[in-house]
Design an enzyme around this catalytic site. Structure first.
Site, mmCIF file in Angstrom:
data_model
loop_
_atom_site.group_PDB
_atom_site.id
_atom_site.type_symbol
_atom_site.label_atom_id
_atom_site.label_comp_id
_atom_site.label_asym_id
_atom_site.label_seq_id
_atom_site.Cartn_x
_atom_site.Cartn_y
_atom_site.Cartn_z
ATOM 1 N N CYS A 122 3.407 8.521 0.858
ATOM 2 C CA CYS A 122 3.999 7.629 1.855
ATOM 3 C C CYS A 122 4.162 6.260 1.191
ATOM 4 O O CYS A 122 3.189 5.652 0.759
ATOM 5 C CB CYS A 122 3.037 7.565 3.038
ATOM 6 N N CYS A 175 1.405 -1.396 15.916
ATOM 7 C CA CYS A 175 1.392 -1.179 14.454
ATOM 8 C C CYS A 175 0.751 -2.369 13.750
ATOM 9 O O CYS A 175 1.161 -3.515 13.939
ATOM 10 C CB CYS A 175 2.835 -0.980 13.985
ATOM 11 N N CYS A 197 -0.829 6.381 9.823
ATOM 12 C CA CYS A 197 0.401 5.731 10.309
ATOM 13 C C CYS A 197 0.069 4.464 11.074
ATOM 14 O O CYS A 197 -0.738 4.484 11.998
ATOM 15 C CB CYS A 197 1.146 6.627 11.289
ATOM 16 N N SER A 209 11.662 6.436 14.993
ATOM 17 C CA SER A 209 10.460 6.163 15.782
ATOM 18 C C SER A 209 10.897 5.812 17.201
ATOM 19 O O SER A 209 11.268 4.678 17.470
ATOM 20 C CB SER A 209 9.681 4.994 15.175
ATOM 21 N N GLU A 236 0.827 -1.204 0.000
ATOM 22 C CA GLU A 236 0.000 0.000 0.000
ATOM 23 C C GLU A 236 0.865 1.260 0.000
ATOM 24 O O GLU A 236 1.964 1.266 0.551
ATOM 25 C CB GLU A 236 -0.916 0.004 1.232
ATOM 26 N N CYS A 243 6.243 -4.392 16.147
ATOM 27 C CA CYS A 243 5.888 -3.387 17.149
ATOM 28 C C CYS A 243 4.411 -3.562 17.521
ATOM 29 O O CYS A 243 3.563 -3.661 16.636
ATOM 30 C CB CYS A 243 6.121 -1.980 16.619
ATOM 31 N N CYS A 246 6.445 -6.679 7.800
ATOM 32 C CA CYS A 246 7.567 -6.174 8.591
ATOM 33 C C CYS A 246 7.947 -7.234 9.615
ATOM 34 O O CYS A 246 7.077 -7.912 10.147
ATOM 35 C CB CYS A 246 7.154 -4.879 9.298
HETATM 36 N N1 SAH Z 1 9.260 0.942 10.001
HETATM 37 C C1 SAH Z 1 9.449 2.338 10.009
HETATM 38 C C2 SAH Z 1 8.545 3.088 9.071
HETATM 39 C C3 SAH Z 1 7.091 2.723 9.043
HETATM 40 S S1 SAH Z 1 6.098 3.140 10.404
HETATM 41 C C4 SAH Z 1 9.324 2.883 11.403
HETATM 42 O O1 SAH Z 1 8.875 2.160 12.280
HETATM 43 O O2 SAH Z 1 9.735 4.019 11.619
HETATM 44 C C5 SAH Z 1 5.886 4.879 10.273
HETATM 45 C C6 SAH Z 1 5.491 5.555 11.613
HETATM 46 O O3 SAH Z 1 4.187 5.161 12.050
HETATM 47 C C7 SAH Z 1 6.437 5.217 12.760
HETATM 48 O O4 SAH Z 1 6.883 6.389 13.379
HETATM 49 C C8 SAH Z 1 5.565 4.434 13.720
HETATM 50 O O5 SAH Z 1 5.991 4.617 15.048
HETATM 51 C C9 SAH Z 1 4.198 5.034 13.447
HETATM 52 N N2 SAH Z 1 3.094 4.168 13.852
HETATM 53 C C10 SAH Z 1 3.024 2.827 13.771
HETATM 54 N N3 SAH Z 1 1.828 2.395 14.230
HETATM 55 C C11 SAH Z 1 1.123 3.498 14.592
HETATM 56 C C12 SAH Z 1 -0.192 3.711 15.111
HETATM 57 N N4 SAH Z 1 -1.030 2.696 15.337
HETATM 58 N N5 SAH Z 1 -0.574 4.978 15.356
HETATM 59 C C13 SAH Z 1 0.239 6.031 15.101
HETATM 60 N N6 SAH Z 1 1.470 5.882 14.594
HETATM 61 C C14 SAH Z 1 1.917 4.635 14.345
HETATM 62 FE FE1 SF4 Z 2 7.584 -2.352 11.319
HETATM 63 FE FE2 SF4 Z 2 7.713 0.317 11.652
HETATM 64 FE FE3 SF4 Z 2 5.402 -1.010 12.084
HETATM 65 FE FE4 SF4 Z 2 7.450 -1.325 13.768
HETATM 66 S S1 SF4 Z 2 6.312 0.590 13.380
HETATM 67 S S2 SF4 Z 2 6.165 -2.982 12.932
HETATM 68 S S3 SF4 Z 2 9.168 -1.228 12.383
HETATM 69 S S4 SF4 Z 2 6.460 -0.812 10.145
#
Ligand code: SAH
Ligand code: SF4
Length: 361
Positions: free
Chosen positions: A105, A119, A353, A232, A92, A116, A112
């Site tokens: 984006c 996410c 995000c 992050s 996506e 986390c 991944c």
């Molecule tokens: N893997 C990379 C890039 C993708 S995530 C990373 O982790 O930085 C992009 C951003 O979305 C990151 O800053 C992450 O912390 C944030 N993110 C992930 N899940 C989220 C959520 N449920 N709500 C708000 N931000 C989130």
């Molecule tokens: Fe992967 Fe970034 Fe999501 Fe963490 S926040 S699971 S590193 S995409």
């Protein structure tokens, strides 16, 4: 013999291919121009080449294209694109309109490995690393889709078909879609090369976000200096960060921030590192956290983006109140840190995000 995908070739590899086909070197430049600027979808559309040459080339090569499988528009204007890859996987990309910019984006992996807890991408597991051309093609594909809405008014019908309004419909690129870009560094660096050299984006308009693969940070800066970096961070103690982001067990906060300090030495003073901080109710949003964050970031030219948690089905986390987010921001600003609150767009279509999952059945 299987055909060669011209879009998958680097500049050098295309030069080699052209030589193998016993064509003059300038043909490589022409082909690049037609793929990246005119955004043609097949060899037979490169009308600058004679019909015979196009036929000959088509026997040996083709141009791949992402397949647009679905497209959704949010009530706030964000648009989510689901693309199919040649191998049947899907990814996506999200286009986010703002007053003065249109940010795309993009994804760097299918899924991944990082897991986390906050996410949704993390919950789908890992399928594969994207190739450089699959990363860059997200930009080409979205530019094409968008320009079809506003077709150019001049030119022959054929020209109209291939001419897009180019860079104008995307101004900024962020590697914040699916995946962890620093775990796919070589392909990401090659994609950055294509995005800057062939698609014409300035490095200052590109931001790469990482969960904190500490040793890869210096490597990225060496290979692609001046790309904006976002980390992050999401917590101020190892205890909380370990629970939210398993990567912290390998590269704890101190190691990560040291890597940022060292990497900064490679760069000019005007570059700041962005720290993203997803605020989760009752987990990492206390005022003590805000104060610790000020201390942690001392000595790093930084900027903080506070992102209130974006919920999704099955998640155990909640977003904090607006008052809490504002109070947190106030402490950071008091600590002389540029701090912004980022309410991600596209929540109603799971485009914000952390909400990308590329669910396509
Ligand atoms: N893997 C990379 C890039 C993708 S995530 C990373 O982790 O930085 C992009 C951003 O979305 C990151 O800053 C992450 O912390 C944030 N993110 C992930 N899940 C989220 C959520 N449920 N709500 C708000 N931000 C989130
Ligand atoms: Fe992967 Fe970034 Fe999501 Fe963490 S926040 S699971 S590193 S995409």
């Amino acid at each position: 013999m299987s055909k060669i995908n011209l879009k998958a070739l680097s500049k050098d590899a295309l030069g080699k291919f052209v030589k193998e086909q016993e064509l003059p070197t300038y043909r490589a430049k022409q082909i690049l121009h037609w793929i990246y600027e005119k955004k043609v979808e097949s060899v037979k559309d490169i009308t600058e080449l004679s019909k015979e040459l196009r036929e000959k080339l088509s026997d040996a090569a083709y141009i791949s294209n992402l397949k647009l499988l679905n497209r959704q528009t949010s009530s706030d204007g964000a648009e989510k694109f689901l693309f199919g890859l040649e191998d049947g996987e899907s990814i996506e990309s999200v286009l986010i309109p703002d007053e003065d910019r249109q940010t795309l984006c993009i994804s760097s992996q299918v899924g991944c490995t990082m897991g986390c807890g906050f996410c949704l991408t993390g919950s789908m597991g890992f399928k594969k690393n994207l190739w450089a051309y699959e990363i860059a093609d997200q930009i080409i594909a979205v530019m094409k889709v968008k320009s079809e809405k506003f077709p150019p008014r001049t030119g022959s019908p054929e020209e109209k078909k291939v001419k897009s309004d180019g860079i104008k419909n995307i101004t900024n690129i962020v590697f914040m879609g699916m995946g962890e870009p620093l775990l796919n560094l070589d392909e990401v660096v090659e994609a950055l090369k294509r995005i800057t050299e062939l698609l014409g984006f300035s490095k200052r308009r590109i931001t790469l976000s990482t969960c904190g693969i500490a040793p890869a940070i210096a490597e990225l800066y060496k290979k692609a200096p001046h790309v904006n970096l976002a980390i992050s961070l999401n917590a101020t103690t190892d205890d909380v960060r370990n629970r939210l982001m398993p990567v912290n067990r390998k590269y704890p906060i101190r190691v990560l921030l040291d890597a940022c300090r060292k990497a900064k030495l490679l760069l000019s003073l005007r570059d700041r590192i962005t720290f993203e901080y997803v605020m989760i109710d009752g987990v990492n949003d206390s005022l003590a956290d805000a104060k610790r964050l000020v201390t942690l970031l001392r000595g790093i030219p930084s900027k903080v983006n506070l992102i209130p948690f974006n919920p999704f089905a099955g998640s155990k986390f909640k977003r904090p109140s607006d008052e809490r987010v504002l109070a947190f921001q106030e402490i950071l600003i008091g600590g002389k840190i540029f701090t912004f609150i980022r309410k991600s767009k596209g929540q109603d279509i799971l485009a914000a995000c952390g909400q990308l999952k590329a669910a396509y059945k």
